[in-house]
Design an enzyme around this catalytic site. Structure first.
Site, PDB file in Angstrom:
ATOM      1  N   ILE A  94      -1.767  -7.420  14.704  1.00 31.58           N
ATOM      2  CA  ILE A  94      -0.626  -7.281  15.621  1.00 31.58           C
ATOM      3  C   ILE A  94      -1.018  -6.419  16.827  1.00 31.58           C
ATOM      4  CG2 ILE A  94       1.765  -6.482  15.784  1.00 31.58           C
ATOM      5  CD1 ILE A  94       1.847  -6.854  12.649  1.00 31.58           C
ATOM      6  N   ASN A 125       0.848  -1.197   0.000  1.00 36.22           N
ATOM      7  CA  ASN A 125       0.000   0.000   0.000  1.00 36.22           C
ATOM      8  C   ASN A 125       0.881   1.244   0.000  1.00 36.22           C
ATOM      9  OD1 ASN A 125       0.517   0.854   2.852  1.00 36.22           O
ATOM     10  ND2 ASN A 125      -0.348  -1.165   3.253  1.00 36.22           N
TER      11      ASN A 125
HETATM   12  O1  C5P Z   1      -7.911  -2.530  11.374  1.00 40.54           O
HETATM   13  P1  C5P Z   1      -7.032  -1.459  10.871  1.00 40.54           P
HETATM   14  O2  C5P Z   1      -5.985  -1.937   9.908  1.00 40.54           O
HETATM   15  O3  C5P Z   1      -7.758  -0.264  10.305  1.00 40.54           O
HETATM   16  O4  C5P Z   1      -6.291  -0.918  12.191  1.00 40.54           O
HETATM   17  C1  C5P Z   1      -5.278  -0.011  12.154  1.00 40.54           C
HETATM   18  C2  C5P Z   1      -4.417  -0.127  13.393  1.00 40.54           C
HETATM   19  O5  C5P Z   1      -4.151  -1.489  13.719  1.00 40.54           O
HETATM   20  C3  C5P Z   1      -3.057   0.480  13.175  1.00 40.54           C
HETATM   21  O6  C5P Z   1      -2.584   0.904  14.430  1.00 40.54           O
HETATM   22  C4  C5P Z   1      -2.267  -0.683  12.626  1.00 40.54           C
HETATM   23  O7  C5P Z   1      -0.881  -0.513  12.798  1.00 40.54           O
HETATM   24  C5  C5P Z   1      -2.809  -1.828  13.439  1.00 40.54           C
HETATM   25  N1  C5P Z   1      -2.845  -3.120  12.737  1.00 40.54           N
HETATM   26  C6  C5P Z   1      -2.045  -4.169  13.144  1.00 40.54           C
HETATM   27  N2  C5P Z   1      -2.123  -5.384  12.524  1.00 40.54           N
HETATM   28  C7  C5P Z   1      -2.990  -5.575  11.512  1.00 40.54           C
HETATM   29  C8  C5P Z   1      -3.809  -4.535  11.081  1.00 40.54           C
HETATM   30  C9  C5P Z   1      -3.707  -3.310  11.712  1.00 40.54           C
HETATM   31  O8  C5P Z   1      -1.242  -3.966  14.073  1.00 40.54           O
HETATM   32  N3  C5P Z   1      -3.035  -6.764  10.925  1.00 40.54           N
END
Ligand code: C5P
Length: 406
Positions: free
Chosen positions: A312, A213
């Protein structure tokens, strides 16, 4: 820019080929708004002329303790009383030995000894041949100088003017500038161990293609820098980005979401704050082809199926340490609309105390951004500004919440 506005820095040069870098450093300090008073030893003047340093600092250079320009004839007192910091760059092995023994037989060493030790910090940027740097006496002197209250910067590594390769080069002017700026920042996160994720992830389809992305990593890198400037011990887990590591920050490079998760799991037990700025891919191809997928002439594109990546942040927020308050988790949300509602929902879904919202298309790849902080108390808006400015404000907001919560 203007990071050093209002600061008066006495820049001391001692004898070493790295004096040529001091010219650039002087210019960089002035560009950031500092006033710079140059003081040179006799040996430094063998390497670079006072004329150059005067032109760059826009002030006459001092080099003699018998300088009659000062009405009281006490340049060592007057110069050191005005300074917000004395920066010795380059600091030769000989000069460091002199500092250590409190010797004062030239203007610069005299001024260092005469400085008010509580209010005028001494910053030292060593520069010397690798054998001189590695010598037990120099290493002993570094330890003792630190114990005496000086800040001794690291040295760089690489090819030296003498043709040898190793440790002992003076840091580059841009690196020293970053160190000086960091030195003056308030230490709001001292004692904290901050883990930051940044950048995109890359999910391979085959050996030459993948899904990623537009995250540039700039916000996360700025946060890592701001946390380190605020006195934290910082580890940065970075997806594939082309950004320089902030000084003093430990960096772990990863590619996929699962690599990132593995790296985070190694670091988390030591962290007291986890800031997840990475734009982690939500899904990855269910299978990665071992060889490049070729067109087969049928006109049919290959069918890709996806599986969800581990979250994560959510798993960190559910850990025992997070629940007990030993680990403070901060999430980011990049949205395209309805920022407040999405940020509030995401905060609840991820189970984090603080969620930071931003508008994705308005921030990806940009140097500035605007943030909306959402926590149990409500919202705080940080209006559009450079990412480092915002990162510093966010670090202060986190520090405030840590001090309230503990
Ligand atoms: O669910 P979404 O991707 O919108 O959430 C964003 C937040 O979650 C950010 O802080 C991103 O770094 C974290 N995140 C993560 N692992 C993922 C997806 C998002 O740590 N697989």
């Amino acid at each position: 820019m203007n990071e050093l506005a209002g600061k008066h820095i006495v820049l001391g040069l001692t004898g070493g080929i790295a004096c040529y870098k001091a010219a650039e450093l002087c210019r960089a300090l002035v560009k950031e708004g500092a006033t710079v008073q140059v003081v040179m030893t006799e040996a430094a003047a063998q390497f670079i002329t006072p004329v150059t340093m005067q032109a760059l600092s826009n002030r006459p250079v001092y080099h003699s303790q018998w300088d009659a320009r000062e009405p009281n004839n006490m340049a060592h007192i007057n110069l050191s009383r005005e300074a917000d910091a004395i920066l010795i760059a380059p600091a030769s092995a000989d000069f460091m030995a002199k500092l250590l023994h409190g010797r004062a037989d030239d203007l610069l060493s005299l001024m260092c000894l005469a400085r008010p030790i509580e209010t005028v910090p001494l910053l030292v940027a060593p520069a010397m041949n690798r054998e001189m740097w590695a010598h037990p006496s120099t290493q002993r002197n570094v330890v003792q100088l630190k114990a005496d209250g000086a800040v001794v910067f690291d040295v760089g590594s690489g090819e030296q003017a003498c043709g040898e390769v190793g440790d002992g080069r003076m840091l580059e002017p841009a690196e020293l500038l970053e160190e000086v700026i960091a030195f003056f920042r308030p230490k709001l996160l001292r004692g904290q161990r901050v883990l930051v994720t940044a950048g995109p992830t890359y999910e391979a389809i085959d050996p030459v293609r993948g899904i990623t992305n537009l995250s540039s990593g700039k916000m996360g890198f700025a946060i890592a820098r701001a946390a380190r400037e605020a006195g934290a011990d910082v580890t940065l887990v970075a997806g594939p980005v082309h950004l320089a590591t902030p000084r003093g920050v430990r960096r772990v490079d990863v590619r996929s979401a699962r690599d990132m998760q593995a790296a985070v799991q190694v670091q988390l037990p030591d962290a007291t704050v986890f800031i997840a700025t990475a734009a982690v891919a939500d899904w990855r191809p269910a299978n990665t082809a071992e060889q490049k997928i070729k067109k087969d002439g049928s006109g049919q594109p290959p069918a890709l199926s996806f599986v969800e990546n581990p979250d994560i942040l959510a798993s960190a927020a559910q850990s025992e340490r997070a629940k007990s308050g030993a680990l403070y988790c901060v999430g980011f949300a990049a949205e395209s609309h309805d920022l407040l509602a999405h940020a509030q929902a995401k905060r609840a879904r991820k189970g984090v105390p603080l969620l930071v919202g931003n508008i994705g298309p308005a921030t990806f790849g940009q140097d500035d951004n605007a943030l909306l902080l959402v926590d149990a108390q409500g919202t705080v808006e940080l209006p559009r500004a450079g990412k480092l400015t915002l990162a510093r404000q966010l670090a202060a907001e986190i520090a405030r919440r840590l001090s309230v919560g503990r």
